[in-house]
Design a protein around this motif. Structure first.
Motif, PDB file in Angstrom:
ATOM      1  N   ALA A   1       6.530 -12.201  -0.151  1.00 46.55           N
ATOM      2  CA  ALA A   1       7.164 -11.469   0.478  1.00 46.55           C
ATOM      3  C   ALA A   1       6.479 -10.668  -0.067  1.00 46.55           C
ATOM      4  N   ILE A   2       6.384  -9.577  -1.722  1.00 41.41           N
ATOM      5  CA  ILE A   2       5.440  -9.497  -2.062  1.00 41.41           C
ATOM      6  C   ILE A   2       4.080  -9.054  -1.597  1.00 41.41           C
ATOM      7  N   VAL A   3       3.096 -10.268  -1.899  1.00 37.60           N
ATOM      8  CA  VAL A   3       1.647 -10.441  -1.174  1.00 37.60           C
ATOM      9  C   VAL A   3       1.349  -9.750   0.304  1.00 37.60           C
ATOM     10  N   ARG A   4       2.353  -9.677   0.996  1.00 39.25           N
ATOM     11  CA  ARG A   4       3.470  -8.945   2.292  1.00 39.25           C
ATOM     12  C   ARG A   4       3.246  -7.689   1.854  1.00 39.25           C
ATOM     13  N   ASP A   5       3.675  -6.972   1.332  1.00 41.47           N
ATOM     14  CA  ASP A   5       4.161  -5.862   0.876  1.00 41.47           C
ATOM     15  C   ASP A   5       2.751  -5.314   0.818  1.00 41.47           C
ATOM     16  N   CYS A   6       2.289  -5.765  -0.530  1.00 40.26           N
ATOM     17  CA  CYS A   6       1.173  -5.065  -0.959  1.00 40.26           C
ATOM     18  C   CYS A   6       0.138  -4.597   0.241  1.00 40.26           C
ATOM     19  N   ALA A   7      -0.424  -6.202   0.491  1.00 41.24           N
ATOM     20  CA  ALA A   7      -1.114  -5.972   1.319  1.00 41.24           C
ATOM     21  C   ALA A   7      -1.234  -4.727   2.422  1.00 41.24           C
ATOM     22  N   ALA A   8       0.170  -4.822   3.195  1.00 43.48           N
ATOM     23  CA  ALA A   8       0.529  -3.771   3.758  1.00 43.48           C
ATOM     24  C   ALA A   8       0.727  -2.121   3.352  1.00 43.48           C
ATOM     25  N   GLU A   9       0.448  -1.974   2.067  1.00 42.32           N
ATOM     26  CA  GLU A   9       0.596  -0.854   1.635  1.00 42.32           C
ATOM     27  C   GLU A   9      -1.167  -0.264   1.672  1.00 42.32           C
ATOM     28  N   LEU A  10      -1.554  -1.632   0.994  1.00 39.59           N
ATOM     29  CA  LEU A  10      -3.511  -1.085   1.354  1.00 39.59           C
ATOM     30  C   LEU A  10      -4.156  -1.113   2.629  1.00 39.59           C
ATOM     31  N   ALA A  11      -3.096  -1.524   3.189  1.00 42.29           N
ATOM     32  CA  ALA A  11      -3.520  -1.508   4.787  1.00 42.29           C
ATOM     33  C   ALA A  11      -3.317   0.250   5.119  1.00 42.29           C
ATOM     34  N   ALA A  12      -2.008   0.437   4.761  1.00 44.94           N
ATOM     35  CA  ALA A  12      -1.625   1.761   5.345  1.00 44.94           C
ATOM     36  C   ALA A  12      -2.236   3.469   4.721  1.00 44.94           C
ATOM     37  N   GLU A  13      -2.821   2.885   2.857  1.00 40.19           N
ATOM     38  CA  GLU A  13      -4.115   3.708   2.584  1.00 40.19           C
ATOM     39  C   GLU A  13      -5.288   3.461   3.249  1.00 40.19           C
ATOM     40  N   GLY A  14      -5.706   2.685   3.744  1.00 34.77           N
ATOM     41  CA  GLY A  14      -6.819   2.522   4.204  1.00 34.77           C
ATOM     42  C   GLY A  14      -8.308   2.257   3.518  1.00 34.77           C
ATOM     43  N   LYS A  15      -6.913   1.058   2.515  1.00 34.09           N
ATOM     44  CA  LYS A  15      -7.838   0.974   1.087  1.00 34.09           C
ATOM     45  C   LYS A  15      -8.798  -0.633   2.038  1.00 34.09           C
ATOM     46  N   PRO A  16      -9.485  -1.062   1.791  1.00 39.49           N
ATOM     47  CA  PRO A  16     -10.240  -2.173   2.211  1.00 39.49           C
ATOM     48  C   PRO A  16      -9.963  -2.869   1.347  1.00 39.49           C
ATOM     49  N   HIS A  17      -9.523  -4.815   1.458  1.00 33.84           N
ATOM     50  CA  HIS A  17      -9.035  -6.102   1.248  1.00 33.84           C
ATOM     51  C   HIS A  17      -8.834  -6.716   1.674  1.00 33.84           C
ATOM     52  N   GLY A  18      -9.275  -8.509   0.846  1.00 33.42           N
ATOM     53  CA  GLY A  18      -8.773  -9.497   2.059  1.00 33.42           C
ATOM     54  C   GLY A  18      -7.632  -9.853   1.902  1.00 33.42           C
ATOM     55  N   LYS A  19      -7.498 -11.369   1.957  1.00 37.56           N
ATOM     56  CA  LYS A  19      -6.764 -12.484   1.354  1.00 37.56           C
ATOM     57  C   LYS A  19      -7.623 -13.524   0.464  1.00 37.56           C
ATOM     58  N   PHE A  20      -5.884 -14.005   0.632  1.00 34.94           N
ATOM     59  CA  PHE A  20      -6.269 -15.376  -0.696  1.00 34.94           C
ATOM     60  C   PHE A  20      -5.246 -16.439  -0.105  1.00 34.94           C
TER      61      PHE A  20
END
Length: 645
Positions: free
Chosen positions: A508-527
């Motif tokens: 759940a924390i991973v999902r929340d962090c990914a959503a935060e990064l997407a909202a901030e427009g920061k490039p990120h991937g998956k693991f």
């Protein structure tokens, strides 16, 4: 606020140079004045020199005194440090006793000394006998105290800067030693003694040499042999500060020809940090001890060494060729062909074995029946990238991120972490890198995280338990990993899982962090998110956990101690603490079966991964990957290719 606390020291070998240096850096992170008391004697906890001279040994009872607004936090952190039972702080083991199979050296020009690092060497002599420092003649009066003190402080900064540059080029063993030298150079005990000599009318060079000699003599009369060995560190630091005062530097060993045997009165970590250690065939010193930092570095790099050699300076300077046996302590200067013959035969066998192993560097090993087995590296940071790649690691099976936190005076930021993870991923691409999230507890103090006192930290608030309670620490790490995931093949594993609810909370924390990064427009991937199997609960719940984890990695060190109820740091129960015990192997078999049923990969990243006697057993049980220290990789690859049905 004044507080004091008694605590029993569990740091292996006590507060010698490196743990003393770590302790002092932690103490300096607090505003409170802090003292440490042993047998009625006190020392400033923010001075490496004074702390080492106190001679605190393992199992000593000490009292910590703290006075200041952050006294409570200081005592919690420092008491946790000295209660640490991790073997990492201990000095490298002493060389084993003489081996009767070692080649005999009997000849004219034969000398003896103390074995310091095992192995046979034969090579050209490289003499290192720097001239004494020419200090100015002492004069009475006319010394400008403020100006000389400023000169001294500038020279210390030059010395610290030089050492810092060397530390960044060092491997993990040498890096800790060089950091200890940095702490000595900047130590307030040195500064105070220098100031006293300057006030007495000495110039900065003479004051530095006098203070270095006086402090070294205090170490030399210590009962503890490890403390006596630190006198060399003090002399080395004082010498280099004095040279910096005169605008000079110590003669360098950087140009040593490959295959040379260094002959010297004594050599310190300072000098060794200037050398490509692969060029050194052997070391022969007239002084020193097996616990000197030079001897420790020699052992960690497999360089044969003899110290306390009874040859004269004149005899050593006259030698052109040297043979030595680091197991027996024998040295032969200019050996005849007859004496050199068994040494050459021994060296030929070693070279042939190393050459044969080197052929496996780029091999992706398979058993004789065609089953592939990945052999990856365990690393603690960027400094381990080079050795792992050189050994042919097929990626990283365990990246211990706690060192990023333990070595910093403050919690590393998200950006700091992302930069490190990115560089590691880029270095090992296209192979995967398995990052273990922060695995610390009361036995591993970290600045910025307050741990409660626990009777048994190994069963306490550590690993995922702490991380779930401290999202302010955990979420920046997850965010950093998501951002770095764009740079390579990243897998993340969670330590100390004992319940499936913990894994789901992390998901759940991973999902929340990914959503935060997407909202901030920061490039990120998956693991891929997997787990460490190191608790009996996780082992016996492996069927259920395998339905939600992307992979398993078995931490045999902790799994073994928990299953056997045998502390892995306690020699009295060592006979029980073994990964080949039937109870441990049954647990591993159950874990592998669960992983196979779920169709997920399973690895071992504990010390047992490098045990060649267990390799076939692990493969038969269904292991897909073995992760180990870089030094063990080539032998493991070769062994796998020799395993039949």
């Amino acid at each position: 606020m004044y507080l004091e606390q008694r605590v029993v020291v569990n740091v292996p070998e006590g507060l010698h140079a490196r743990p003393a240096s770590q302790f002092v850096r932690l103490a300096r992170g607090f505003e409170a004045s802090i003292q440490i008391e042993r047998q009625g004697k006190r020392a400033d906890a923010k001075s490496s020199v004074r702390l080492m001279l106190l001679g605190v040994k393992e199992r000593d009872e000490i009292t910590l005194h703290a006075d200041g607004d952050d006294a409570t936090e200081a005592l919690q952190c420092l008491s946790a440090f000295v209660s640490d039972t991790s073997p990492a702080a201990a000095p490298s083991a002493l060389p084993p006793a003489a081996d009767p199979s070692s080649p005999a050296l009997t000849a004219l020009g034969e000398y003896s000394g103390t074995p310091a690092s095992d192995g046979i060497a034969l090579g050209a002599a490289f003499h290192f006998f720097p001239a004494d420092i020419s200090a100015p003649a002492l004069v009475s009066g006319g010394i400008d105290y403020a100006a000389e003190l400023q000169r001294y402080e500038a020279a210390v900064q030059v010395t610290v800067d030089r050492l810092s540059a060397k530390r960044q080029r060092s491997d993990s063993e040498a890096e800790a030693i060089v950091q200890a030298l940095i702490d000595v150079a900047a130590d307030p005990a040195f500064h105070e003694e220098i100031a006293q000599h300057l006030q007495g009318g000495m110039d900065a060079v003479n004051a530095t040499m006098r203070a270095g000699r006086d402090i070294a003599e205090r170490f030399e009369v210590a009962a503890d042999p490890y403390l006596r060995a630190r006198a060399e560190d003090i002399r080395s630091v004082a010498r280099n500060v004095a040279l910096a005062l005169q605008g000079q530097t110590e003669p360098l060993l950087a140009d040593i020809p490959p295959g040379s045997v260094i002959l010297a009165d004594e050599l310190g970590a300072w000098e060794l940090s200037t050398i490509d250690l692969s060029h050194i065939a052997g070391l022969v010193f007239r002084a020193g001890t097996p616990l000197s930092h030079a001897a420790i570095i020699a052992r960690s790099h497999g360089i044969p060494a003899v110290i306390g050699c009874n040859a004269s300076v004149e005899a050593l300077k006259a030698a052109r060729r040297v043979g030595l046996d680091g197991k027996t302590g024998t040295v032969v200067l200019d050996p005849t062909d007859a004496v050199a013959a068994p040494l050459l035969a021994h060296l030929s066998r070693d070279l042939a074995e190393k050459a044969a192993l080197a052929a496996y560097r780029l091999v992706a090993p398979k058993t004789k029946d065609g089953r592939p087995v990945l052999v990856a590296a365990n690393i603690g940071g960027e400094r381990d990238i080079g050795p792992a790649l050189q050994a042919g690691a097929q990626g990283v099976g365990l990246f211990r991120t706690e060192f990023l936190f333990m070595e910093a005076r403050h919690l590393p930021s998200e950006d700091d972490q992302e930069a490190v993870y990115r560089r590691v991923l880029q270095a090992f691409a296209p192979h995967h890198v398995v990052v273990r999230t922060l695995d610390i507890g009361g036995d591993k103090p970290v600045a910025g995280i307050e741990f409660p006192k626990e009777e048994n930290p190994f069963l306490g608030w550590r690993g995922v338990r702490m991380c779930l309670d401290r999202p302010d620490v955990f979420k920046p790490q997850i965010r950093a990993l998501l951002r770095a995931a764009t740079q390579g093949s990243l897998k993340v594993m969670i330590p100390m899982i004992a319940d499936i609810g913990e894994l789901r909370a992390v998901q759940a924390i991973v999902r929340d962090c990914a959503a935060e990064l997407a909202a901030e427009g920061k490039p990120h991937g998956k693991f891929d998110l997997g787990i460490m199997i190191e608790t009996p609960a996780a082992a016996w719940m492996a069927d259920e956990l395998a339905q939600e984890a992307a992979f398993f990695s078995i931490g045999t060190n902790d799994l073994t101690q928990y299953i056997m109820a045998a502390d892995r740091t306690n020699p009295k129960v060592a006979s029980l603490n073994r990964a080949d015990h039937p109870a441990v192997l049954r647990a591993i078999a159950h874990i592998c079966a669960a992983a196979k049923t779920a169709g997920i990969p399973v690895a071992i990243c504990g010390e047992a991964a490098a045990n060649l006697d267990l390799t076939k057993t692990f493969i038969d049980l269904g292991l897909d990957e073995l992760s180990m220290s870089p030094a063990a990789i080539l032998r493991a690859k070769k062994h796998i290719t020799e395993i039949g049905l």
